[in-house]
Design a protein around this motif. Structure first.
Motif, mmCIF file in Angstrom:
data_model
loop_
_atom_site.group_PDB
_atom_site.id
_atom_site.type_symbol
_atom_site.label_atom_id
_atom_site.label_comp_id
_atom_site.label_asym_id
_atom_site.label_seq_id
_atom_site.Cartn_x
_atom_site.Cartn_y
_atom_site.Cartn_z
ATOM 1 N N LYS A 102 21.085 5.696 3.787
ATOM 2 C CA LYS A 102 21.556 5.398 2.440
ATOM 3 C C LYS A 102 20.601 5.948 1.389
ATOM 4 C CE LYS A 102 22.993 1.550 -0.524
ATOM 5 N NZ LYS A 102 23.165 0.069 -0.617
ATOM 6 N N GLY A 103 19.307 5.784 1.635
ATOM 7 C CA GLY A 103 18.311 6.303 0.703
ATOM 8 C C GLY A 103 18.341 7.818 0.629
ATOM 9 N N TYR A 118 0.820 -1.212 0.000
ATOM 10 C CA TYR A 118 0.000 0.000 0.000
ATOM 11 C C TYR A 118 0.857 1.267 0.000
ATOM 12 C CZ TYR A 118 -3.779 -3.191 1.327
ATOM 13 O OH TYR A 118 -4.691 -4.216 1.365
ATOM 14 N N CYS A 119 1.937 1.265 -0.733
ATOM 15 C CA CYS A 119 2.842 2.416 -0.756
ATOM 16 C C CYS A 119 3.070 2.918 -2.176
ATOM 17 C CB CYS A 119 4.201 2.055 -0.155
ATOM 18 S SG CYS A 119 4.205 1.822 1.635
ATOM 19 N N ILE A 120 3.358 4.212 -2.264
ATOM 20 C CA ILE A 120 3.943 4.789 -3.463
ATOM 21 C C ILE A 120 5.438 4.880 -3.215
ATOM 22 C CG2 ILE A 120 4.139 6.880 -4.860
ATOM 23 C CD1 ILE A 120 1.181 7.375 -4.348
ATOM 24 N N VAL A 121 6.225 4.440 -4.174
ATOM 25 C CA VAL A 121 7.680 4.418 -3.990
ATOM 26 C C VAL A 121 8.340 5.322 -5.032
ATOM 27 C CG1 VAL A 121 7.745 2.146 -2.908
ATOM 28 C CG2 VAL A 121 7.838 2.315 -5.394
ATOM 29 N N TRP A 122 9.557 5.737 -4.727
ATOM 30 C CA TRP A 122 10.255 6.724 -5.565
ATOM 31 C C TRP A 122 11.749 6.441 -5.535
ATOM 32 C CZ3 TRP A 122 14.020 10.407 -5.099
ATOM 33 C CH2 TRP A 122 14.002 11.523 -5.957
ATOM 34 N N THR A 123 12.395 6.617 -6.676
ATOM 35 C CA THR A 123 13.845 6.442 -6.740
ATOM 36 C C THR A 123 14.425 7.482 -7.687
ATOM 37 O OG1 THR A 123 15.589 4.752 -6.968
ATOM 38 C CG2 THR A 123 13.910 4.831 -8.694
ATOM 39 N N ILE A 135 6.595 15.766 0.359
ATOM 40 C CA ILE A 135 6.098 16.190 1.676
ATOM 41 C C ILE A 135 5.922 15.010 2.618
ATOM 42 C CG2 ILE A 135 4.175 17.285 2.895
ATOM 43 C CD1 ILE A 135 3.680 18.948 0.369
ATOM 44 N N PHE A 136 5.271 13.954 2.136
ATOM 45 C CA PHE A 136 4.899 12.838 3.010
ATOM 46 C C PHE A 136 5.817 11.624 2.872
ATOM 47 C CE2 PHE A 136 0.856 15.112 2.212
ATOM 48 C CZ PHE A 136 0.580 15.487 3.529
ATOM 49 N N GLY A 137 6.654 11.611 1.851
ATOM 50 C CA GLY A 137 7.539 10.466 1.658
ATOM 51 C C GLY A 137 8.619 10.383 2.728
ATOM 52 N N ARG A 138 9.037 9.162 3.021
ATOM 53 C CA ARG A 138 10.092 8.918 3.997
ATOM 54 C C ARG A 138 11.284 8.263 3.301
ATOM 55 N NH1 ARG A 138 7.719 5.756 9.069
ATOM 56 N NH2 ARG A 138 9.828 6.295 9.785
ATOM 57 N N SER A 139 12.467 8.666 3.709
ATOM 58 C CA SER A 139 13.668 8.083 3.118
ATOM 59 C C SER A 139 13.870 6.656 3.611
ATOM 60 C CB SER A 139 14.897 8.922 3.476
ATOM 61 O OG SER A 139 14.835 10.191 2.878
ATOM 62 N N VAL A 140 14.406 5.816 2.739
ATOM 63 C CA VAL A 140 14.731 4.442 3.123
ATOM 64 C C VAL A 140 16.098 4.471 3.806
ATOM 65 C CG1 VAL A 140 15.056 2.076 2.318
ATOM 66 C CG2 VAL A 140 13.405 3.575 1.165
ATOM 67 N N GLY A 197 16.570 1.299 -10.153
ATOM 68 C CA GLY A 197 17.065 0.792 -8.876
ATOM 69 C C GLY A 197 16.031 0.760 -7.759
ATOM 70 N N LYS A 198 16.475 0.317 -6.611
ATOM 71 C CA LYS A 198 15.590 0.168 -5.457
ATOM 72 C C LYS A 198 15.070 1.529 -4.984
ATOM 73 C CE LYS A 198 17.818 -4.013 -3.659
ATOM 74 N NZ LYS A 198 18.500 -4.627 -2.491
#
Length: 214
Positions: A191-192, A66-71, A183-188, A112-113
């Motif tokens: 390293k991310g 249930y996530c939106i991901v970004w790289t 705004i709402f995204g969190r870094s992995v 990438g991841k």
């Protein structure tokens, strides 16, 4: 000469066509559910309510339910840190992303991841509806040419959200998602964060130093 009225009319027509497209796909999605066209044991269509709990986020295995991901995209993100590659995960965390012309990647994100993720509110959406929207948007974008400015990975994610009517809305678009993931995204992890912002910090830091001291 093109008048402002003609431009407004063209924009209005484009918005109407896009709305009709979402309605068509939404009706198709709900029809498939009613007719039992879901493969119940598919990775795309696992009903999490039957499993008792949502699977946890697993950074090592790149599972983001249930996530939106970004790289980041090399060079482009280095110069413009707010621009990157986006995907959306199923209820089991498998990432789908519009990675190129007529190609939607599965469990192998382009560039990438993920380095950032945004965990979405899911209490009002059944897992079958979520997964159906992600699947139908992905099938639709397998038939589309990739356009960096107008119809891209963000547009693919926006279509999935519009099909499931996330937050009761069918007006999700790439600009809104570009802003909200920042705004709402969190870094992995650290390293991310570094992978996302360090190149830009080095580039603009060097330019500032050169301008200031030379």
């Amino acid at each position: 000469m093109i008048s402002i009225r003609n431009i407004q009319y063209t924009v209005s027509c484009c918005a109407t066509v896009r709305e009709m497209e979402y309605d068509r796909l939404y009706r198709k999605m709900t029809s498939n559910q009613e007719n039992g066209h879901f493969a119940k044991n598919s990775d795309h269509n696992v009903d999490m309510s039957s499993r008792g709990a949502v699977e946890p986020i697993d950074h090592q295995r790149c599972r983001y339910p249930y996530c939106i991901v970004w790289t980041p995209i090399p060079i482009l993100t280095w110069l413009f840190p707010f621009i990157g590659h986006m995907g959306i995960a199923t209820s089991t965390g498998i990432i789908r992303d519009f990675a190129g012309p007529y190609f939607v990647s599965e469990d192998d994100m382009g560039f990438g991841k993920p380095t950032r993720y945004w965990s979405l509110y899911r209490e009002d959406i059944k897992s079958t509806v979520w997964d159906s929207a992600v699947l139908d948007a992905s099938e639709e974008y397998k038939n589309r040419m990739h356009n960096l400015c107008c119809d891209n990975c963000h547009s693919h994610v926006a279509m999935a959200l519009n099909l499931m009517q996330y937050k009761g809305s069918k007006s999700w678009n790439m600009v809104k998602l570009c802003v909200l993931i920042l705004i709402f995204g969190r870094s992995v992890g650290l390293k991310g964060f570094l992978k996302t912002y360090l190149p830009a910090i080095l580039i603009y830091g060097t330019l500032f130093f050169m301008i200031a001291y030379f």
